[in-house]
Motif scaffolding. Structure first.
Motif, PDB file in Angstrom:
ATOM      1  N   VAL A 147      39.705  -2.076   1.517  1.00 38.36           N
ATOM      2  CA  VAL A 147      38.627  -1.302   0.898  1.00 38.36           C
ATOM      3  C   VAL A 147      39.117  -0.667  -0.400  1.00 38.36           C
ATOM      4  CG1 VAL A 147      37.116   0.706   1.176  1.00 38.36           C
ATOM      5  CG2 VAL A 147      37.499  -0.854   3.109  1.00 38.36           C
ATOM      6  N   ALA A 148      38.374  -0.904  -1.483  1.00 38.50           N
ATOM      7  CA  ALA A 148      38.712  -0.283  -2.779  1.00 38.50           C
ATOM      8  C   ALA A 148      38.176   1.136  -2.872  1.00 38.50           C
ATOM      9  CB  ALA A 148      38.145  -1.124  -3.917  1.00 38.50           C
ATOM     10  N   GLY A 149      36.993   1.368  -2.286  1.00 41.32           N
ATOM     11  CA  GLY A 149      36.403   2.691  -2.391  1.00 41.32           C
ATOM     12  C   GLY A 149      35.031   2.748  -1.763  1.00 41.32           C
ATOM     13  N   TYR A 150      34.351   3.862  -2.046  1.00 37.51           N
ATOM     14  CA  TYR A 150      33.085   4.165  -1.385  1.00 37.51           C
ATOM     15  C   TYR A 150      32.075   4.676  -2.412  1.00 37.51           C
ATOM     16  CZ  TYR A 150      36.229   4.019   2.623  1.00 37.51           C
ATOM     17  OH  TYR A 150      37.167   3.617   3.541  1.00 37.51           O
ATOM     18  N   LEU A 151      30.780   4.529  -2.082  1.00 32.28           N
ATOM     19  CA  LEU A 151      29.736   5.012  -2.964  1.00 32.28           C
ATOM     20  C   LEU A 151      28.458   5.278  -2.173  1.00 32.28           C
ATOM     21  CD1 LEU A 151      28.136   2.151  -3.033  1.00 32.28           C
ATOM     22  CD2 LEU A 151      29.406   1.717  -5.108  1.00 32.28           C
ATOM     23  N   VAL A 152      27.503   5.918  -2.827  1.00 33.67           N
ATOM     24  CA  VAL A 152      26.200   6.209  -2.235  1.00 33.67           C
ATOM     25  C   VAL A 152      25.273   5.012  -2.434  1.00 33.67           C
ATOM     26  CG1 VAL A 152      24.223   7.782  -2.239  1.00 33.67           C
ATOM     27  CG2 VAL A 152      26.503   8.662  -2.787  1.00 33.67           C
ATOM     28  N   VAL A 153      24.527   4.673  -1.381  1.00 28.81           N
ATOM     29  CA  VAL A 153      23.529   3.603  -1.443  1.00 28.81           C
ATOM     30  C   VAL A 153      22.185   4.148  -0.964  1.00 28.81           C
ATOM     31  CG1 VAL A 153      22.831   1.330  -0.562  1.00 28.81           C
ATOM     32  CG2 VAL A 153      25.259   1.826  -0.946  1.00 28.81           C
ATOM     33  N   ASN A 154      21.114   3.811  -1.664  1.00 26.72           N
ATOM     34  CA  ASN A 154      19.765   3.997  -1.139  1.00 26.72           C
ATOM     35  C   ASN A 154      19.254   2.605  -0.775  1.00 26.72           C
ATOM     36  OD1 ASN A 154      17.197   4.757  -0.425  1.00 26.72           O
ATOM     37  ND2 ASN A 154      16.698   5.756  -2.363  1.00 26.72           N
ATOM     38  N   ASP A 155      19.273   2.299   0.519  1.00 31.22           N
ATOM     39  CA  ASP A 155      18.825   0.986   0.994  1.00 31.22           C
ATOM     40  C   ASP A 155      17.312   1.022   1.168  1.00 31.22           C
ATOM     41  OD1 ASP A 155      18.512  -1.524   2.138  1.00 31.22           O
ATOM     42  OD2 ASP A 155      19.133  -0.863   4.136  1.00 31.22           O
ATOM     43  N   GLY A 182      25.799   4.232  -6.530  1.00 34.30           N
ATOM     44  CA  GLY A 182      26.494   5.199  -7.356  1.00 34.30           C
ATOM     45  C   GLY A 182      26.053   6.627  -7.063  1.00 34.30           C
ATOM     46  N   PRO A 183      26.420   7.566  -7.939  1.00 36.89           N
ATOM     47  CA  PRO A 183      26.689   7.393  -9.369  1.00 36.89           C
ATOM     48  C   PRO A 183      28.056   6.808  -9.710  1.00 36.89           C
ATOM     49  CG  PRO A 183      26.981   9.684  -8.749  1.00 36.89           C
ATOM     50  CD  PRO A 183      26.433   8.986  -7.535  1.00 36.89           C
ATOM     51  N   TRP A 184      29.026   6.981  -8.819  1.00 35.82           N
ATOM     52  CA  TRP A 184      30.351   6.466  -9.129  1.00 35.82           C
ATOM     53  C   TRP A 184      30.962   5.820  -7.909  1.00 35.82           C
ATOM     54  CZ3 TRP A 184      29.655  11.726 -11.018  1.00 35.82           C
ATOM     55  CH2 TRP A 184      29.712  12.694 -10.020  1.00 35.82           C
ATOM     56  N   LEU A 185      32.002   5.034  -8.154  1.00 39.48           N
ATOM     57  CA  LEU A 185      32.839   4.482  -7.101  1.00 39.48           C
ATOM     58  C   LEU A 185      34.021   5.424  -6.914  1.00 39.48           C
ATOM     59  CD1 LEU A 185      34.004   2.260  -5.194  1.00 39.48           C
ATOM     60  CD2 LEU A 185      34.994   1.217  -7.240  1.00 39.48           C
ATOM     61  N   VAL A 186      34.142   6.005  -5.744  1.00 40.67           N
ATOM     62  CA  VAL A 186      35.275   6.885  -5.435  1.00 40.67           C
ATOM     63  C   VAL A 186      36.327   6.051  -4.723  1.00 40.67           C
ATOM     64  CG1 VAL A 186      36.041   8.959  -4.222  1.00 40.67           C
ATOM     65  CG2 VAL A 186      33.761   8.879  -5.254  1.00 40.67           C
ATOM     66  N   THR A 187      37.513   5.964  -5.304  1.00 35.34           N
ATOM     67  CA  THR A 187      38.544   5.101  -4.732  1.00 35.34           C
ATOM     68  C   THR A 187      39.004   5.620  -3.367  1.00 35.34           C
ATOM     69  OG1 THR A 187      40.186   6.287  -6.082  1.00 35.34           O
ATOM     70  CG2 THR A 187      39.351   4.167  -6.921  1.00 35.34           C
ATOM     71  N   ALA A 188      39.455   4.668  -2.546  1.00 36.16           N
ATOM     72  CA  ALA A 188      39.734   4.955  -1.141  1.00 36.16           C
ATOM     73  C   ALA A 188      40.786   6.035  -0.946  1.00 36.16           C
ATOM     74  CB  ALA A 188      40.159   3.668  -0.437  1.00 36.16           C
ATOM     75  N   ASP A 189      41.700   6.190  -1.906  1.00 41.58           N
ATOM     76  CA  ASP A 189      42.742   7.207  -1.756  1.00 41.58           C
ATOM     77  C   ASP A 189      42.191   8.626  -1.750  1.00 41.58           C
ATOM     78  OD1 ASP A 189      42.393   6.319  -4.633  1.00 41.58           O
ATOM     79  OD2 ASP A 189      43.456   8.200  -4.943  1.00 41.58           O
ATOM     80  N   GLU A 190      40.949   8.808  -2.241  1.00 41.77           N
ATOM     81  CA  GLU A 190      40.344  10.137  -2.262  1.00 41.77           C
ATOM     82  C   GLU A 190      39.509  10.421  -1.019  1.00 41.77           C
ATOM     83  OE1 GLU A 190      38.409  11.494  -5.715  1.00 41.77           O
ATOM     84  OE2 GLU A 190      40.040  10.954  -7.070  1.00 41.77           O
ATOM     85  N   ILE A 191      39.276   9.410  -0.205  1.00 41.08           N
ATOM     86  CA  ILE A 191      38.473   9.580   1.014  1.00 41.08           C
ATOM     87  C   ILE A 191      39.398   9.332   2.199  1.00 41.08           C
ATOM     88  CG2 ILE A 191      36.440   8.829   2.300  1.00 41.08           C
ATOM     89  CD1 ILE A 191      35.783  10.171  -0.362  1.00 41.08           C
ATOM     90  N   SER A 192      39.939  10.398   2.754  1.00 39.75           N
ATOM     91  CA  SER A 192      40.933  10.253   3.819  1.00 39.75           C
ATOM     92  C   SER A 192      40.333   9.704   5.094  1.00 39.75           C
ATOM     93  CB  SER A 192      41.608  11.602   4.102  1.00 39.75           C
ATOM     94  OG  SER A 192      40.649  12.573   4.493  1.00 39.75           O
TER      95      SER A 192
END
Length: 287
Positions: A147-155, A182-192
């Motif tokens: 996983v590179a990171g996480y973001l918000v989705v409105n499905d 989005g608004p941004w991609l937060v890299t996985a290292d910031e989401i423990s």
């Protein structure tokens, strides 16, 4: 890191948000935020840069989707027990997987367009998972390493198209503008811990969804592992992990989006989206 793409549609530039919240331009470092950055040493190269050496972007430009050229968007249905209950669906024994057309993807604050003939356009706040390393039949234990990171989705979903028009769910999920990221991609290292995030959604200031990723039936690691058994996950692919209760379909009586509505949604640490809803124009897509 918080990575963004900003600018007019089709002309977005790569950027990052520094620790003070300022937007910095990354154009001198990378051409775009895509598979070539997510799948190789691109993220490490960006992380090694002092953000204060990058130009500050003035004003408040539009944010586009944080990832360019998404090859596929995989969605998970009924991944919260309370959402399954409100839609009168059984709790699944295995993840329910479907696809959303990538043509539905748009920026986090772009307008949502009610599709032509729609009577049941609905909202769904979801945690999005962005793949950073090719995954084929990975184990649960090794899944998050891909996983590179996480973001918000409105499905966004058109329920009549989804349930009443025959076939699978993809028709109700793939209308233009039905995939704000989005608004941004937060890299996985910031989401423990991706299972420790609060997510919420409001329409016209009324909070309909107020959930938490800890209540997922299948957590992020299980989803990545399971999906990679059936298809190769590529850098830049997005997995939308399901929505908690509170969708329009689940209201009594059901409530659906109408032109003029304003949708706001967010996830802890991943930012927030704001979309105005407007009607489909008859000549919207004519040449």
């Amino acid at each position: 890191m918080k990575l963004v793409r900003y600018g007019a549609p089709g002309k977005e530039k790569p950027g990052l948000i520094d620790t003070a919240g300022a937007l910095r331009d990354l154009s001198s470092i990378i051409k775009d935020i895509d598979a070539s950055v997510l799948g190789h040493d691109g993220l490490a190269r960006i992380a090694a840069i002092d953000p204060h050496t990058l130009p500050v972007v003035a004003n408040q430009p539009r944010y586009g989707t944080p990832i360019a050229h998404v090859s596929k968007m995989i969605c998970v249905g009924m991944n919260y027990a309370e959402h399954a209950a409100e839609t009168n669906s059984p709790v699944p024994e295995l993840p329910v997987i479907f696809m959303k057309a990538t043509s539905a993807i748009m920026g986090p604050n772009d307008d949502v367009i009610i599709p032509q003939g729609s009577v049941k356009t609905d909202w769904e706040v979801e945690l999005g998972v962005v793949i950073g390393k090719t995954a084929r039949s990975v184990t649960v234990e090794n899944a998050l390493a891909h996983v590179a990171g996480y973001l918000v989705v409105n499905d966004l979903s058109e329920r009549a198209f989804q349930f009443d028009h025959g076939g699978q769910w993809v028709k109700g999920k793939s209308c233009d503008t039905f995939g704000p990221l989005g608004p941004w991609l937060v890299t996985a290292d910031e989401i423990s811990d991706p299972q420790n995030l609060r997510l919420w959604l409001e329409v016209n200031g009324h909070r309909y969804q107020n959930g938490h990723t800890r209540t997922m039936i299948f957590n992020v690691a299980k989803l990545v592992s399971h999906i990679s058994r059936y298809m190769t996950l590529l850098p830049g692919d997005v997995i939308s992990t399901g929505t908690p209760s509170g969708v329009g379909l689940g209201q009594k009586p059901p409530i659906y989006l109408r032109p003029g509505d304003v949708i706001e949604l967010g996830i802890d640490g991943l930012g927030r989206q704001r979309q105005h809803v407007r009607a489909h124009a008859v000549d919207e897509h004519t040449a």
